[in-house]
Motif scaffolding. Structure first.
Motif, PDB file in Angstrom:
ATOM      1  N   GLY A 172      -0.429  -1.763  -6.187  1.00 41.46           N
ATOM      2  CA  GLY A 172      -1.314  -1.756  -5.032  1.00 41.46           C
ATOM      3  C   GLY A 172      -2.558  -2.597  -5.235  1.00 41.46           C
ATOM      4  O   GLY A 172      -2.723  -3.299  -6.232  1.00 41.46           O
ATOM      5  N   PRO A 204      -8.514  -0.369  -6.706  1.00 47.91           N
ATOM      6  CA  PRO A 204      -8.921   0.919  -6.119  1.00 47.91           C
ATOM      7  C   PRO A 204     -10.302   0.862  -5.491  1.00 47.91           C
ATOM      8  O   PRO A 204     -11.221   0.214  -5.995  1.00 47.91           O
ATOM      9  CB  PRO A 204      -8.887   1.867  -7.325  1.00 47.91           C
ATOM     10  CG  PRO A 204      -9.077   0.977  -8.510  1.00 47.91           C
ATOM     11  CD  PRO A 204      -8.393  -0.306  -8.178  1.00 47.91           C
ATOM     12  N   SER A 220     -12.544   6.208  -1.244  1.00 52.48           N
ATOM     13  CA  SER A 220     -12.495   6.379   0.210  1.00 52.48           C
ATOM     14  C   SER A 220     -13.763   7.035   0.753  1.00 52.48           C
ATOM     15  O   SER A 220     -14.028   6.936   1.963  1.00 52.48           O
ATOM     16  CB  SER A 220     -11.266   7.220   0.589  1.00 52.48           C
ATOM     17  OG  SER A 220     -11.324   8.491  -0.033  1.00 52.48           O
ATOM     18  N   LEU A 248      -5.813  -4.393   0.490  1.00 55.31           N
ATOM     19  CA  LEU A 248      -5.937  -2.978   0.830  1.00 55.31           C
ATOM     20  C   LEU A 248      -5.563  -2.751   2.288  1.00 55.31           C
ATOM     21  O   LEU A 248      -6.029  -3.462   3.187  1.00 55.31           O
ATOM     22  CB  LEU A 248      -7.370  -2.513   0.581  1.00 55.31           C
ATOM     23  CG  LEU A 248      -7.641  -1.028   0.806  1.00 55.31           C
ATOM     24  CD1 LEU A 248      -7.046  -0.211  -0.331  1.00 55.31           C
ATOM     25  CD2 LEU A 248      -9.132  -0.760   0.928  1.00 55.31           C
ATOM     26  N   PRO A 269      -6.634   4.684   2.155  1.00 52.44           N
ATOM     27  CA  PRO A 269      -5.765   3.550   1.795  1.00 52.44           C
ATOM     28  C   PRO A 269      -4.330   3.997   1.540  1.00 52.44           C
ATOM     29  O   PRO A 269      -4.068   5.126   1.116  1.00 52.44           O
ATOM     30  CB  PRO A 269      -6.402   2.986   0.512  1.00 52.44           C
ATOM     31  CG  PRO A 269      -7.808   3.514   0.524  1.00 52.44           C
ATOM     32  CD  PRO A 269      -7.722   4.855   1.188  1.00 52.44           C
ATOM     33  N   ASN A 287      -1.000   4.295  -0.433  1.00 55.32           N
ATOM     34  CA  ASN A 287      -0.674   4.367  -1.861  1.00 55.32           C
ATOM     35  C   ASN A 287       0.686   3.708  -2.095  1.00 55.32           C
ATOM     36  O   ASN A 287       1.693   4.365  -2.362  1.00 55.32           O
ATOM     37  CB  ASN A 287      -0.661   5.823  -2.314  1.00 55.32           C
ATOM     38  CG  ASN A 287      -0.920   5.971  -3.791  1.00 55.32           C
ATOM     39  OD1 ASN A 287      -1.804   5.304  -4.334  1.00 55.32           O
ATOM     40  ND2 ASN A 287      -0.170   6.816  -4.457  1.00 55.32           N
ATOM     41  N   THR A 292      -1.396   7.718  -9.910  1.00 55.12           N
ATOM     42  CA  THR A 292      -2.619   7.119  -9.361  1.00 55.12           C
ATOM     43  C   THR A 292      -2.563   7.258  -7.862  1.00 55.12           C
ATOM     44  O   THR A 292      -1.488   7.211  -7.255  1.00 55.12           O
ATOM     45  CB  THR A 292      -2.750   5.617  -9.725  1.00 55.12           C
ATOM     46  OG1 THR A 292      -1.556   4.927  -9.330  1.00 55.12           O
ATOM     47  CG2 THR A 292      -3.008   5.420 -11.196  1.00 55.12           C
ATOM     48  N   GLN A 296      -4.543   5.849  -4.324  1.00 59.27           N
ATOM     49  CA  GLN A 296      -5.546   5.018  -3.680  1.00 59.27           C
ATOM     50  C   GLN A 296      -6.523   5.895  -2.895  1.00 59.27           C
ATOM     51  O   GLN A 296      -6.136   6.899  -2.298  1.00 59.27           O
ATOM     52  CB  GLN A 296      -4.866   4.031  -2.718  1.00 59.27           C
ATOM     53  CG  GLN A 296      -4.346   2.784  -3.392  1.00 59.27           C
ATOM     54  CD  GLN A 296      -5.459   1.808  -3.723  1.00 59.27           C
ATOM     55  OE1 GLN A 296      -6.630   2.073  -3.488  1.00 59.27           O
ATOM     56  NE2 GLN A 296      -5.094   0.674  -4.296  1.00 59.27           N
ATOM     57  N   SER A 310      -6.154  10.219 -11.566  1.00 57.15           N
ATOM     58  CA  SER A 310      -6.000   8.994 -10.782  1.00 57.15           C
ATOM     59  C   SER A 310      -6.279   7.759 -11.647  1.00 57.15           C
ATOM     60  O   SER A 310      -5.650   7.579 -12.688  1.00 57.15           O
ATOM     61  CB  SER A 310      -6.893   9.022  -9.540  1.00 57.15           C
ATOM     62  OG  SER A 310      -6.527   7.967  -8.654  1.00 57.15           O
ATOM     63  N   TYR A 311      -7.254   6.931 -11.256  1.00 57.71           N
ATOM     64  CA  TYR A 311      -7.528   5.704 -11.992  1.00 57.71           C
ATOM     65  C   TYR A 311      -8.429   5.926 -13.201  1.00 57.71           C
ATOM     66  O   TYR A 311      -8.569   5.027 -14.024  1.00 57.71           O
ATOM     67  CB  TYR A 311      -8.184   4.664 -11.064  1.00 57.71           C
ATOM     68  CG  TYR A 311      -7.250   4.118 -10.032  1.00 57.71           C
ATOM     69  CD1 TYR A 311      -6.438   3.025 -10.299  1.00 57.71           C
ATOM     70  CD2 TYR A 311      -7.177   4.704  -8.778  1.00 57.71           C
ATOM     71  CE1 TYR A 311      -5.583   2.524  -9.343  1.00 57.71           C
ATOM     72  CE2 TYR A 311      -6.312   4.213  -7.816  1.00 57.71           C
ATOM     73  CZ  TYR A 311      -5.513   3.122  -8.101  1.00 57.71           C
ATOM     74  OH  TYR A 311      -4.661   2.634  -7.154  1.00 57.71           O
TER      75      TYR A 311
END
Length: 307
Positions: free
Chosen positions: A56, A59, A62, A177, A198, A200, A251, A253, A283-284
């Motif tokens: 993707g 990141p 949001s 994105l 976003p 994922n 992960t 987004q 996640s990230y």
């Protein structure tokens, strides 16, 4: 289904009967139902070989993509982040020819002649004596001649031909994105407002083969009997990009550390990371994995430097 002499596809529908008698299997074939007309439907890809993938777009949290920054009815945050991977390949073919010729010649000639005469007076009354030069009795003479010659010749020639042809190929993969606005009736964090969530989605680059899909229909009624897939030998392996959903527990987004901001009770965790309020990797946010990659890169650089 089979191919005719001219490459056309056709088929025949037959009926078979099978039964068991006295412990033996009997098969009765050869009952023809009708001719099958072949109808080309589409092409599909099969036997994909994974070359690489992109997880993707980069990141973006949001909680920073909210309705307060743009109007959900007229705008989005599409393209707020992007990643681009470029693979370049260069091939140069060269042909060269060189030719050199040289001629050298040299010739030399020399002739020399020299004559010298001396006359002496000898006194020997007893049969032996001494020879001594007497000025009045001496006669001297000399002749000298010399001829010299030299010839040199040189010729040189050089010829060179060079032909080169090069090809530059660049393959670029770019991901931006994308996503959708959050349902206003189901806000995850009302304190931050409506978020742009976003998508994922990742993208895999594969090399795959191509096959033709045929629909086999009865010639007299048009009834569909079956679909048949036949590999197309005329089309070589081709590049394709296949989107795939990323496991949100790996992960996701829209969240960097498993949370989406704060409310009056503290951090608001994403449903996929209910334990994000505690210390951990979500996640990230994976520092252990990141530094393991960094150490691996450093080891490869040291190995290359030593080499």
């Amino acid at each position: 289904m089979r191919y005719g002499a001219r490459g056309e596809a056709f088929g025949v529908l037959k009926r078979a009967y099978s039964y068991l008698r006295d412990g033996r299997w009997h098969l009765v074939t050869g009952y023809k139902v009708g001719e099958l007309a072949s109808e080309w439907v589409s092409q599909i890809q099969f036997d994909p070989q994974l070359v690489g993938y992109v997880e993707g777009a980069p990141p973006v949290p949001s909680e920073n993509l909210t309705a307060g920054l743009t109007d959900p009815s007229s705008g989005t945050f599409e393209g707020a982040s992007s990643v681009q991977l470029t693979e370049a390949e260069e091939v140069v073919r060269s042909l060269s020819c060189a030719k050199e010729r040289s001629v050298d010649a040299a010739f030399g000639f020399a002739l020399s002649n020299e004559v010298d005469v001396d006359v002496w007076m000898i006194t020997a009354p007893l049969g032996f004596g001494i020879a001594k030069a007497i000025a009045k009795a001496i006669a001297k003479g000399g002749v000298s001649a010399s001829v010299r010659g030299n010839l040199e010749f040189s010729n040189s020639w050089a010829e060179e031909t060079a032909v080169s042809q090069g090809e530059n190929t660049a393959r670029t993969t770019k991901v931006v994105l994308t996503g959708n606005w959050e349902d206003p009736a189901r806000l995850l964090n009302p304190a931050t407002g409506r978020r742009y969530v976003p998508a994922n989605t990742g993208f895999a680059v594969v090399q795959s083969q191509t096959a033709d899909v045929f629909a086999l229909r009865l010639a007299h009624s048009g009834a569909l009997v079956a679909y048949r897939i036949q590999p197309n030998p005329d089309i070589p392996k081709d590049w394709n990009v296949i989107p795939f959903p990323i496991n949100p527990r790996y992960t996701k987004q829209g969240t960097l550390d498993g949370t989406v901001g704060f409310d009056q009770r503290g951090t608001v965790a994403v449903p996929d990371y209910q334990g994000a309020r505690d210390r951990g990797e979500y996640s990230y946010f994976k520092p252990r994995e990141a530094y393991a990659l960094k150490r691996r890169i450093q080891r490869d650089r040291q190995r290359l430097h030593s080499f």
